[in-house]
Write a protein that holds these residues in place. Structure first.
Motif, PDB file in Angstrom:
ATOM      1  N   SER A 192       0.808  -1.221   0.000  1.00  0.00           N
ATOM      2  CA  SER A 192       0.000   0.000   0.000  1.00  0.00           C
ATOM      3  C   SER A 192       0.842   1.272   0.000  1.00  0.00           C
ATOM      4  CB  SER A 192      -0.923   0.028   1.228  1.00  0.00           C
ATOM      5  OG  SER A 192      -0.169   0.191   2.411  1.00  0.00           O
ATOM      6  N   ALA A 231      -7.750  -3.872   5.767  1.00  0.00           N
ATOM      7  CA  ALA A 231      -7.655  -3.436   4.379  1.00  0.00           C
ATOM      8  C   ALA A 231      -6.279  -3.785   3.833  1.00  0.00           C
ATOM      9  CB  ALA A 231      -7.913  -1.930   4.271  1.00  0.00           C
ATOM     10  N   THR A 256      -4.772  -0.193  -2.172  1.00  0.00           N
ATOM     11  CA  THR A 256      -5.376   1.135  -2.256  1.00  0.00           C
ATOM     12  C   THR A 256      -6.342   1.406  -1.112  1.00  0.00           C
ATOM     13  OG1 THR A 256      -5.238   1.007  -4.668  1.00  0.00           O
ATOM     14  CG2 THR A 256      -6.692   2.683  -3.750  1.00  0.00           C
ATOM     15  N   MET A 257      -7.038   0.365  -0.688  1.00  0.00           N
ATOM     16  CA  MET A 257      -8.084   0.558   0.308  1.00  0.00           C
ATOM     17  C   MET A 257      -7.540   0.990   1.672  1.00  0.00           C
ATOM     18  SD  MET A 257     -10.996   0.212  -1.178  1.00  0.00           S
ATOM     19  CE  MET A 257     -10.287   0.918  -2.667  1.00  0.00           C
ATOM     20  N   VAL A 311      -8.018   4.675   1.418  1.00  0.00           N
ATOM     21  CA  VAL A 311      -9.451   4.968   1.508  1.00  0.00           C
ATOM     22  C   VAL A 311      -9.902   4.831   2.958  1.00  0.00           C
ATOM     23  CG1 VAL A 311     -11.743   4.166   0.826  1.00  0.00           C
ATOM     24  CG2 VAL A 311      -9.907   4.286  -0.868  1.00  0.00           C
ATOM     25  N   LEU A 339     -12.568  -4.103   4.262  1.00  0.00           N
ATOM     26  CA  LEU A 339     -12.631  -3.222   3.102  1.00  0.00           C
ATOM     27  C   LEU A 339     -11.769  -3.777   1.981  1.00  0.00           C
ATOM     28  CD1 LEU A 339     -13.444  -0.368   1.934  1.00  0.00           C
ATOM     29  CD2 LEU A 339     -11.377   0.506   3.039  1.00  0.00           C
ATOM     30  N   HIS A 340     -12.368  -4.041   0.816  1.00  0.00           N
ATOM     31  CA  HIS A 340     -11.566  -4.387  -0.363  1.00  0.00           C
ATOM     32  C   HIS A 340     -12.275  -3.963  -1.628  1.00  0.00           C
ATOM     33  CE1 HIS A 340     -13.968  -7.951  -1.450  1.00  0.00           C
ATOM     34  NE2 HIS A 340     -13.752  -8.483  -0.258  1.00  0.00           N
ATOM     35  N   GLU A 341     -11.485  -3.801  -2.703  1.00  0.00           N
ATOM     36  CA  GLU A 341     -12.002  -3.266  -3.967  1.00  0.00           C
ATOM     37  C   GLU A 341     -12.742  -4.312  -4.789  1.00  0.00           C
ATOM     38  OE1 GLU A 341      -9.951  -1.522  -8.012  1.00  0.00           O
ATOM     39  OE2 GLU A 341      -9.181  -0.789  -6.098  1.00  0.00           O
ATOM     40  N   CYS A 371     -17.246  -3.426  -0.095  1.00  0.00           N
ATOM     41  CA  CYS A 371     -16.575  -4.032  -1.245  1.00  0.00           C
ATOM     42  C   CYS A 371     -17.069  -3.419  -2.552  1.00  0.00           C
ATOM     43  CB  CYS A 371     -16.826  -5.544  -1.280  1.00  0.00           C
ATOM     44  SG  CYS A 371     -16.621  -6.397   0.294  1.00  0.00           S
ATOM     45  N   PHE A 390     -15.912   1.741  -6.889  1.00  0.00           N
ATOM     46  CA  PHE A 390     -14.919   1.710  -5.820  1.00  0.00           C
ATOM     47  C   PHE A 390     -15.569   1.964  -4.464  1.00  0.00           C
ATOM     48  CE2 PHE A 390     -11.603   3.495  -8.931  1.00  0.00           C
ATOM     49  CZ  PHE A 390     -11.169   2.226  -9.276  1.00  0.00           C
ATOM     50  N   LEU A 404     -17.210   3.549   3.737  1.00  0.00           N
ATOM     51  CA  LEU A 404     -16.557   2.997   4.928  1.00  0.00           C
ATOM     52  C   LEU A 404     -17.049   3.703   6.181  1.00  0.00           C
ATOM     53  CD1 LEU A 404     -14.458   1.100   6.215  1.00  0.00           C
ATOM     54  CD2 LEU A 404     -12.849   3.010   6.094  1.00  0.00           C
TER      55      LEU A 404
END
Length: 335
Positions: free
Chosen positions: A146, A222, A225-226, A229, A270-272, A303, A318, A324
């Motif tokens: 990340s 996470a 990228t998350m 976020v 949290l994931h994309e 998600c 996204f 979140l």
């Protein structure tokens, strides 16, 4: 360094200190890679150490496996994670099982790099997040950094690992979380400690998560990228949440995850990638098995949609800070 520069530095370090290391893939040599991660490596280390391949993902990975058996440490690039599926059989049926089926006589010390996830308006064939497919396969390690600092340290560790590693690089982070039209909640790398990347050799152990933010009221899990976020979403929610960057999803640092959830009593994942069958489902099951009696509210998952990747609605797909924040407030209200 940004993440591109950090990854380039990791490859440069390993090409320089280990003659067994090779870097190859589609356009990685003379052109320097579609995202410029391998820029300058061929000029510095020569065409036998960094070279281009035909447009054949199965051939790229099959060649890497053979090199690994022979004693080399190949780093193969798949130009986009979406293109990895033609090589899925080689990865799953050959690389992942080689050590076991040979009784430890042979193994595949290969690293498979690939840009993954959305953020460039690449549509359905340049934006997928297939990490859950590989997390399911015994014998493969799956790493998703990340930050630039983590990207370099984890890539060096992956190259030095004796078993196959899938190394997914979030392309939305290549140049850092940016203050653009869509990522207004995410800051640039400039001035952040996580962008300070040493020039030489260092590595981060695979399977060791990072506690990015300590908190007492909820745990956010996470990766990639998350993580950024999540930082923005936690700030917006006002909840004193602890943020765990998994770094690698296999091996998973379940001890750090468990300790955090047992402390906070709440968990948001949290994931994309799409929700159904995503890696968050496994995380949820693991947390529930280990922390059931400590949970104060049901586990929440934030998600991507359960749809094909939507080109025109990429930034709605996204999971963003607002989604979140709503999930954090929900787990607080449901306590």
């Amino acid at each position: 360094m940004n993440m591109i520069q950090a990854l380039n530095s990791a490859l440069d370090v390993k090409l320089a200190d280990d003659p067994r290391t090779l870097v190859f893939g589609e356009d990685v040599g003379y052109f320097g890679g579609v995202f410029r991660v391998t820029e300058g490596l061929q000029a510095k280390h020569g065409t036998k150490r960094c070279f281009d391949t035909p447009l054949s993902e199965g051939g790229i990975i099959a060649t890497a496996i053979g090199m690994g058996v022979y004693g080399l440490r190949p780093v193969a690039e798949i130009q986009f994670a979406d293109y990895i599926l033609p090589a899925f059989d080689q990865i799953v049926s050959e690389a992942a099982r080689l050590r076991y089926r040979s009784g430890g006589e042979f193994w595949a010390p290969i690293t498979i790099r690939s840009p993954y996830g959305g953020g460039i308006f690449g549509g359905q064939t340049h934006s997928q997040s297939p990490e859950a497919l590989f997390a399911h396969v015994v014998g493969i390690k799956t790493v998703i950094p990340s930050t630039p600092y983590d990207a370099k340290g984890l890539l060096i560790a992956a190259i030095e690992e004796d078993d196959p590693v899938i190394f997914f690089e979030p392309k939305r982070l290549y140049n850092g979380p940016f203050d653009g039209r869509h990522d207004q909640a995410l800051r640039t790398w400039a001035g952040l400690p996580e962008a300070e990347v040493p020039e030489g050799h260092y590595k981060i152990p695979l399977g060791k998560a990072a506690v990015v933010r300590e908190g007492a009221e909820a745990t956010v899990l996470a990766y990639g990228t998350m993580v950024h976020v999540a930082k923005a979403g936690i700030a917006d929610s006002g909840v004193d949440a602890e943020l765990i960057d998994l770094r690698s999803i296999v091996p998973l640092d379940i001890e750090t995850v468990t300790a955090s959830v047992q402390k906070t009593g709440r968990c948001v994942i949290l994931h994309e990638a799409s929700r159904f069958g995503g890696y968050g489902a496994e995380l949820s099951a693991l947390v529930q098995e280990r922390c059931f009696w400590m949970l104060k509210s049901p586990i929440e998952r934030v998600c991507g949609w359960d749809t094909p990747y939507p080109h025109a609605f990429e930034w709605d797909y996204f999971p963003g800070p607002a989604r979140l924040a709503r999930a954090l407030l929900k787990v607080m209200e449901n306590s």
